[in-house]
Design a protein around this motif. Structure first.
Motif, short mmCIF file in Angstrom:
data_model
loop_
_atom_site.label_atom_id
_atom_site.label_comp_id
_atom_site.label_asym_id
_atom_site.label_seq_id
_atom_site.Cartn_x
_atom_site.Cartn_y
_atom_site.Cartn_z
N THR A 407 -2.23 3.74 -6.04
CA THR A 407 -2.84 2.73 -5.19
C THR A 407 -2.88 3.27 -3.76
OG1 THR A 407 -0.75 1.66 -4.64
CG2 THR A 407 -1.83 0.94 -6.68
N ILE A 408 -3.13 2.39 -2.80
CA ILE A 408 -3.10 2.81 -1.40
C ILE A 408 -1.71 2.66 -0.80
CG2 ILE A 408 -5.53 2.20 -1.10
CD1 ILE A 408 -4.58 -0.25 0.54
N ALA A 409 -0.73 2.22 -1.57
CA ALA A 409 0.59 1.91 -1.01
C ALA A 409 1.23 3.12 -0.33
CB ALA A 409 1.51 1.38 -2.11
N TYR A 410 1.18 4.28 -0.97
CA TYR A 410 1.85 5.45 -0.40
C TYR A 410 1.21 5.89 0.91
CZ TYR A 410 -1.93 8.62 -1.78
OH TYR A 410 -3.12 9.26 -1.89
N ILE A 411 -0.08 5.62 1.07
CA ILE A 411 -0.78 6.02 2.29
C ILE A 411 -0.29 5.21 3.49
CG2 ILE A 411 -3.04 6.21 3.41
CD1 ILE A 411 -4.20 6.43 0.51
N LEU A 412 -0.16 3.90 3.31
CA LEU A 412 0.35 3.07 4.39
C LEU A 412 1.84 3.29 4.58
CD1 LEU A 412 -1.70 1.29 5.88
CD2 LEU A 412 -2.44 1.77 3.54
N GLY A 413 2.53 3.66 3.49
CA GLY A 413 3.94 3.99 3.60
C GLY A 413 4.19 5.19 4.51
N ASN A 414 3.17 6.03 4.67
CA ASN A 414 3.30 7.19 5.56
C ASN A 414 3.53 6.78 7.01
OD1 ASN A 414 2.94 9.02 3.47
ND2 ASN A 414 0.74 9.21 3.78
N ASN A 416 5.68 4.72 7.81
CA ASN A 416 7.08 4.29 7.82
C ASN A 416 7.21 2.77 7.75
OD1 ASN A 416 9.85 4.91 7.74
ND2 ASN A 416 10.08 4.59 9.95
N MET A 417 6.15 2.11 7.29
CA MET A 417 6.25 0.66 7.10
C MET A 417 6.74 0.36 5.69
SD MET A 417 2.40 -0.85 6.47
CE MET A 417 1.62 -0.16 7.93
N ASN A 418 7.25 -0.83 5.49
CA ASN A 418 7.65 -1.29 4.16
C ASN A 418 6.41 -1.75 3.40
OD1 ASN A 418 10.57 -1.15 3.76
ND2 ASN A 418 10.69 -2.47 5.56
N VAL A 419 6.22 -1.16 2.22
CA VAL A 419 5.06 -1.46 1.39
C VAL A 419 5.50 -1.62 -0.06
CG1 VAL A 419 2.73 -0.77 0.71
CG2 VAL A 419 3.65 0.00 2.90
N ILE A 420 4.90 -2.57 -0.75
CA ILE A 420 5.09 -2.68 -2.20
C ILE A 420 3.77 -3.12 -2.82
CG2 ILE A 420 5.84 -5.11 -2.19
CD1 ILE A 420 7.86 -4.33 -4.41
N ASP A 421 3.50 -2.66 -4.03
CA ASP A 421 2.29 -3.07 -4.74
C ASP A 421 2.47 -4.47 -5.30
OD1 ASP A 421 0.35 -0.83 -4.74
OD2 ASP A 421 2.03 0.27 -5.59
N ALA A 422 1.45 -5.29 -5.10
CA ALA A 422 1.51 -6.68 -5.57
C ALA A 422 0.11 -7.11 -5.97
CB ALA A 422 2.05 -7.59 -4.46
N GLY A 423 -0.07 -7.47 -7.24
CA GLY A 423 -1.43 -7.82 -7.65
C GLY A 423 -1.49 -8.62 -8.93
N ILE A 424 -2.57 -8.44 -9.64
CA ILE A 424 -2.93 -9.27 -10.80
C ILE A 424 -3.04 -8.39 -12.03
CG2 ILE A 424 -4.78 -10.72 -11.75
CD1 ILE A 424 -5.41 -11.38 -8.70
N ALA A 425 -2.47 -8.86 -13.13
CA ALA A 425 -2.53 -8.13 -14.39
C ALA A 425 -3.96 -8.15 -14.95
CB ALA A 425 -1.56 -8.74 -15.41
N VAL A 426 -4.41 -6.99 -15.45
CA VAL A 426 -5.78 -6.84 -15.94
C VAL A 426 -5.77 -6.21 -17.33
CG1 VAL A 426 -8.01 -5.71 -15.54
CG2 VAL A 426 -6.71 -6.60 -13.61
N LEU A 427 -6.59 -6.75 -18.21
CA LEU A 427 -6.91 -6.12 -19.50
C LEU A 427 -8.26 -5.40 -19.38
CD1 LEU A 427 -5.91 -8.86 -22.11
CD2 LEU A 427 -4.81 -6.64 -21.80
N ASN A 428 -8.45 -4.35 -20.15
CA ASN A 428 -9.69 -3.56 -20.12
C ASN A 428 -9.90 -2.89 -18.77
OD1 ASN A 428 -10.05 -4.82 -22.60
ND2 ASN A 428 -11.85 -5.99 -22.00
#
Length: 454
Positions: A407-414, A416-428
């Motif tokens: 995801t984009i999480a690691y990019i914003l983590g660069n 030095n901010m606190n980031v975690i992935d948070a979203g919606i479960a998807v099939l297909n």
């Protein structure tokens, strides 16, 4: 770690979930490209009193402002009470989805057909894109500086295009190939026409297609060099399941998170910390380029915002603001599929109906390419969700060594901010028709709203 199904929360009144889903279905049905998503986001922001940064010189707490980058990024803020140096609450999602793109020299004739040469974008199973109705969306930029918008295949009166496949009667060799090789990337060409224009012309069917495009859009064949035409599934998102509990449509990854993040900001008021929602492009191909998350656009925007807020040293203030910020990388997660349970760890998988999904890490193999959020921050997120009575769950992206993604999480983590992935479960996921649960979409919206207040 038993998680109660979120639908039980709405046994007495399911209308909040269903009403929110109707708005989302309209959004995902009309915003099938990054440009369309940005255009609609700007309309929604301005309807809620947000002003374009191009018209603003100074901001104070309570002001609502947005920035647009190259018609493919939008970044919106509600200015908080605290100085920007104390950090922000950021929701970040991407608005690109796997698709097909027309090449720069796309139209050619072969065996009496006019065809459109394509290059697939993002991770796709190529065999899923044949024999389905497809639409054309995008822009053609002409040398005189004008831009023509293209939309063919969405109106019920429009024709659609598509990609042919071999009839089963002649598919012995094709059926012997692996799924990855049965449909080759160079064969994902769309059928544009079969009617010739005049007998004396060369490539008469191609000439007729180009004639129709010139009549409708005023463009020449050469104009395709400076065009951006995306081929996507035609038609609207639909209720899925006899109980209408789910939504089938194209682009849930990641516009389900983009819409819920944007709506969370639109339905929020001034908070202690500045609230931010940023929608980015190019995530499906590595977040590269001027409109991807790796671009300096977001960093430059924060510096500009710091200057508007009166910071004595905007560059330094912007850096400190990013470091002190908290972010939810609003991106989808893979739902456990009851038909393919072997690729998932049942104790660490996302399930439909159990609310917003948190991924401490994504990546592949040994967490390669992952953000891997700090546990201290995760504890903060857990408390935020529980205090707001938001249904949430945690998951990994399948079994170890089964595959992976980012995801984009690691990019914003660069920063030095606190980031975690948070979203919606998807099939297909990444298919032309993806599936999400309506209650998960609504719980994500509630979770994002709670985060902005935390």
């Amino acid at each position: 770690m038993y998680r109660k199904n979120a639908w039980f929360k709405y046994q007495k009144d399911v209308s909040p979930v269903m009403d929110f889903a109707e708005g989302y279905k309209k959004f995902i049905s009309t915003c099938k490209t990054e440009r369309l998503a940005v255009k609609k986001a700007v309309e929604m922001l301005e309807a809620k009193g947000f002003k374009c940064a191009c018209k603003v010189e100074k901001v104070v707490p309570g002001d609502k402002i947005y920035f647009v980058n190259k018609n493919k990024n939008v970044c919106a803020f509600i200015i908080g009470e605290k100085p920007i140096e104390e950090g922000m609450r950021i929701l970040g999602a991407h608005i690109d989805s796997p698709r097909l793109d027309l090449k720069e020299h796309p139209v050619y004739e072969k065996s009496g057909f006019a065809l459109g040469d394509t290059h697939y974008y993002g991770g796709v199973k190529k065999y899923q894109w044949v024999t389905i109705p497809l639409a054309l969306h995008g822009v053609i930029c002409k040398k005189d500086g004008t831009t023509v918008e293209v939309n063919i295949g969405e109106d019920p009166k429009d024709p659609v295009v598509g990609i042919t496949d071999l009839l089963i009667h002649l598919s012995a060799d094709q059926m012997a190939k692996t799924l990855a090789k049965a449909i080759e990337g160079e064969n994902l060409d769309i059928t544009l026409g079969n009617m010739p224009v005049e007998e004396s012309s060369k490539d008469t069917v191609k000439a007729n297609v180009l004639k129709l495009l010139k009549e409708k859009y005023g463009v020449e064949e050469e104009d395709f060099v400076s065009a951006e035409i995306e081929i996507v599934p035609a038609g609207e998102a639909r209720d899925y399941g006899l109980d209408r509990s789910m939504i089938a449509g194209y682009g849930h990854d990641d516009r389900s998170c983009a819409y819920t993040s944007l709506m969370a900001l639109l339905d929020s008021e001034k908070q202690a910390y500045t609230s931010c929602c940023i929608l980015v492009d190019k995530e499906e191909i590595g977040s590269v380029g001027a409109t991807g998350a790796q671009s300096l656009f977001f960093e430059n925007t924060i510096v500009k915002l710091a200057a508007m807020m009166g910071a004595a040293h905007p560059m330094f203030a912007g850096r400190v603001a990013l470091e002190n910020s908290k972010m939810l990388s609003s991106d989808v997660s893979a739902a456990l599929d009851p038909l393919y349970p072997s690729v998932s760890d049942p104790n660490n998988s996302a399930y439909f109906g159990q609310g917003i999904v948190f991924n401490k890490y994504t990546g592949s193999r040994g967490k390669s390419g992952s953000n891997d959020s700090n546990p201290e921050y995760y504890a903060f997120i857990r408390k935020t969700m529980d205090d707001a009575n938001v249904h949430w769950q945690n998951a990994e992206l399948g079994k170890v060594d089964q595959g992976g993604g980012g995801t984009i999480a690691y990019i914003l983590g660069n920063y030095n901010m606190n980031v975690i992935d948070a979203g919606i479960a998807v099939l297909n996921m990444h298919a032309p028709m993806e599936i999400v649960s309506k209650v998960d979409v609504y719980e994500a919206y509630l979770g994002y709203k709670a985060f902005l207040k935390a």
